[in-house]
Design a protein around this motif. Structure first.
Motif, mmCIF file in Angstrom:
data_model
loop_
_atom_site.group_PDB
_atom_site.id
_atom_site.type_symbol
_atom_site.label_atom_id
_atom_site.label_comp_id
_atom_site.label_asym_id
_atom_site.label_seq_id
_atom_site.Cartn_x
_atom_site.Cartn_y
_atom_site.Cartn_z
ATOM 1 N N SER A 91 -4.722 4.319 -8.100
ATOM 2 C CA SER A 91 -3.622 3.703 -8.851
ATOM 3 C C SER A 91 -3.593 3.882 -10.394
ATOM 4 C CB SER A 91 -3.531 2.029 -8.563
ATOM 5 O OG SER A 91 -3.017 1.993 -7.340
ATOM 6 N N LEU A 92 -5.045 3.479 -10.780
ATOM 7 C CA LEU A 92 -5.156 3.620 -12.255
ATOM 8 C C LEU A 92 -5.148 4.894 -12.804
ATOM 9 C CD1 LEU A 92 -7.828 1.430 -14.097
ATOM 10 C CD2 LEU A 92 -7.531 3.856 -14.774
ATOM 11 N N PRO A 93 -5.769 6.156 -12.326
ATOM 12 C CA PRO A 93 -5.523 7.385 -13.039
ATOM 13 C C PRO A 93 -4.072 7.900 -12.717
ATOM 14 C CG PRO A 93 -6.782 7.602 -11.009
ATOM 15 C CD PRO A 93 -6.929 5.942 -11.201
ATOM 16 N N VAL A 140 0.859 -0.328 -18.743
ATOM 17 C CA VAL A 140 1.555 0.706 -18.024
ATOM 18 C C VAL A 140 1.697 0.081 -16.461
ATOM 19 C CG1 VAL A 140 1.061 3.054 -16.930
ATOM 20 C CG2 VAL A 140 0.183 2.508 -19.259
ATOM 21 N N ASN A 141 3.042 0.299 -16.158
ATOM 22 C CA ASN A 141 3.469 -0.509 -14.949
ATOM 23 C C ASN A 141 4.160 0.457 -13.979
ATOM 24 O OD1 ASN A 141 4.419 -2.243 -12.720
ATOM 25 N ND2 ASN A 141 4.842 -3.703 -14.057
ATOM 26 N N ILE A 142 3.464 1.103 -12.781
ATOM 27 C CA ILE A 142 4.148 1.998 -11.957
ATOM 28 C C ILE A 142 4.100 1.196 -10.548
ATOM 29 C CG2 ILE A 142 3.504 3.813 -13.420
ATOM 30 C CD1 ILE A 142 1.386 4.383 -11.142
ATOM 31 N N ILE A 143 3.759 0.147 -10.250
ATOM 32 C CA ILE A 143 3.703 -0.449 -8.925
ATOM 33 C C ILE A 143 4.892 -0.349 -8.132
ATOM 34 C CG2 ILE A 143 4.016 -2.903 -9.877
ATOM 35 C CD1 ILE A 143 1.823 -1.941 -7.104
ATOM 36 N N ASN A 153 0.545 0.181 -4.436
ATOM 37 C CA ASN A 153 -1.053 0.057 -4.720
ATOM 38 C C ASN A 153 -1.547 1.328 -3.994
ATOM 39 O OD1 ASN A 153 -3.653 -0.242 -4.647
ATOM 40 N ND2 ASN A 153 -3.303 -2.564 -4.361
ATOM 41 N N CYS A 154 -1.745 2.271 -4.913
ATOM 42 C CA CYS A 154 -2.679 3.475 -4.302
ATOM 43 C C CYS A 154 -4.180 3.385 -4.236
ATOM 44 C CB CYS A 154 -2.069 4.798 -4.788
ATOM 45 S SG CYS A 154 -0.421 4.886 -4.617
ATOM 46 N N ILE A 159 0.725 -1.141 0.025
ATOM 47 C CA ILE A 159 0.265 0.039 0.054
ATOM 48 C C ILE A 159 0.743 1.214 -0.143
ATOM 49 C CG2 ILE A 159 -1.893 1.245 1.294
ATOM 50 C CD1 ILE A 159 -2.801 -1.256 -0.163
ATOM 51 N N GLY A 160 0.296 2.136 -0.911
ATOM 52 C CA GLY A 160 1.008 3.552 -0.853
ATOM 53 C C GLY A 160 -0.028 4.565 -1.010
ATOM 54 N N ASP A 161 0.446 5.840 -0.762
ATOM 55 C CA ASP A 161 -0.592 6.978 -1.018
ATOM 56 C C ASP A 161 -0.353 7.856 -2.145
ATOM 57 O OD1 ASP A 161 -1.260 6.308 1.682
ATOM 58 O OD2 ASP A 161 0.098 7.658 2.611
ATOM 59 N N GLY A 162 -1.310 8.482 -2.864
ATOM 60 C CA GLY A 162 -1.408 9.089 -3.817
ATOM 61 C C GLY A 162 -2.539 9.697 -4.432
ATOM 62 N N ALA A 163 -2.643 10.684 -5.475
ATOM 63 C CA ALA A 163 -3.882 11.161 -5.830
ATOM 64 C C ALA A 163 -3.803 11.430 -7.431
ATOM 65 C CB ALA A 163 -4.248 12.452 -5.366
ATOM 66 N N ALA A 164 -4.928 11.537 -8.071
ATOM 67 C CA ALA A 164 -4.885 11.746 -9.391
ATOM 68 C C ALA A 164 -6.209 12.217 -9.825
ATOM 69 C CB ALA A 164 -4.358 10.436 -10.346
ATOM 70 N N ALA A 165 -6.504 12.884 -10.764
ATOM 71 C CA ALA A 165 -7.798 13.471 -11.460
ATOM 72 C C ALA A 165 -7.874 13.339 -12.917
ATOM 73 C CB ALA A 165 -7.804 14.995 -10.668
#
Length: 320
Positions: A282-284, A269-272, A277-278, A151-157
């Protein structure tokens, strides 16, 4: 076919980095084991969920006008009531724009994107802002290394609008399935009526993320391949027709399974490894990273895929 397009995306990764080597002693595992999970590092939030959401939202909106609807597509809420979209709207300084949340665990962004496409197509709204902002690190169970390491933290829009005149951009298809047999494989038991904080059965672990990874993996291997085949057949295309595949970043092992479905690594697209896992973000986040790296151009056929607790899976196809 819904004539919409994504006109802007935004991304926020907290500055604080926590490596696998730093986390391993807290979990009582070796650094070698920690690295084998497939997440070298993750970000740990030092801001609030709405603050992170607003950073990503402002980037997605750019210099354009405010949205006429905000959809919060996040699992981790500020509190149960009021809805977290209220706090995001307040952080953005909006007073009269409607907002609500779509809660489909890790699938929240993809479900919200399908919802937004339908609303745009119907004419109900013209400019919809979808925000996923997750602080999952506070709910990690350090007695469960396998899940805590992910688990990780993040945001996307993302901003969704009608497709421009003459554009081929469109939302081409969406499919979702839920298998309740996996309901207890991935859960946070607390906060609801089943394990209410004031109830006699409540305990601290009810508020922490619990996962039976092996059971999730086995069920996904059983259910995902036929779902993929059915979806692609319905669209009249094959894996080779997909220009880019953007999945939810569930785990290092999970990312490798997509190659078994026929997608070459260069198209995934692989950023894991960098962000962990955000959850719904994660997807955006992966979408934004692909756009910033110029891996997507107008006219490309982009496929999205996600899995969520429940267990649910969803896939979507978009002509960028």
């Amino acid at each position: 076919m819904l004539k919409i397009q994504i006109t802007g995306t935004g991304f926020h990764a907290p500055e604080k980095i926590e490596t696998a080597g730093e986390l391993a002693p807290r979990l009582g595992v070796s650094e070698e084991w920690a690295s084998g999970v497939g997440v070298a590092q993750r970000r740990i939030a030092e801001q609030t969920m709405p603050q992170m959401a607003a950073i990503a939202a402002r980037e997605a909106l750019g210099n354009g006008p405010p949205p006429d609807l905000l959809i919060n597509a996040s699992l981790t809420p500020v509190q149960l009531i009021p809805d977290s979209s209220v706090f995001i709207l307040d952080e953005l300084g909006y007073d009269d724009i409607p907002g609500y949340s779509i809660h489909a665990t890790c699938l929240s962004f993809l479900v919200a994107l399908n919802n937004a496409a339908s609303l745009i197509h119907s004419g109900a709204y013209k400019r919809i802002l979808i925000v996923s902002s997750e602080i999952g690190s506070v709910s990690r169970d350090f007695g469960q290394p396998e899940s805590a390491m992910l688990i990780g933290d993040g945001a996307a829009a993302a901003v969704v609008e009608p497709a421009m005149e003459g554009s081929d951009s469109a939302w081409l298809g969406f499919a979702m399935q839920t298998w309740p047999e996996g309901a207890f494989f991935t859960e946070i038991r607390g906060a609801g009526t089943r394990r209410h904080p004031n109830g006699p059965l409540a305990c601290r672990s009810d508020n922490l993320f619990q996962m039976e990874g092996a059971k999730v993996f086995r069920l996904s291997l059983q259910k995902i391949p036929p779902m993929f085949s059915e979806f692609l057949n319905r669209q009249g295309i094959g894996v080779d027709d997909i220009d880019l595949f953007i999945p939810h970043q569930a785990s290092g092992h999970g990312m490798k399974t997509y190659e078994r479905l026929g997608f070459p690594a260069a198209k995934i697209v692989n950023i894991i490894n960098e962000y962990g896992n955000c959850i719904a973000a994660s997807l955006p986040m992966a979408l934004d990273r692909a756009l910033k790296a110029q891996r997507i151009k107008r006219g490309d056929l982009v496929m999205f895929f996600g899995m969520g607790a429940g267990m649910s899976t969803a896939t979507a196809l978009m002509r960028w």
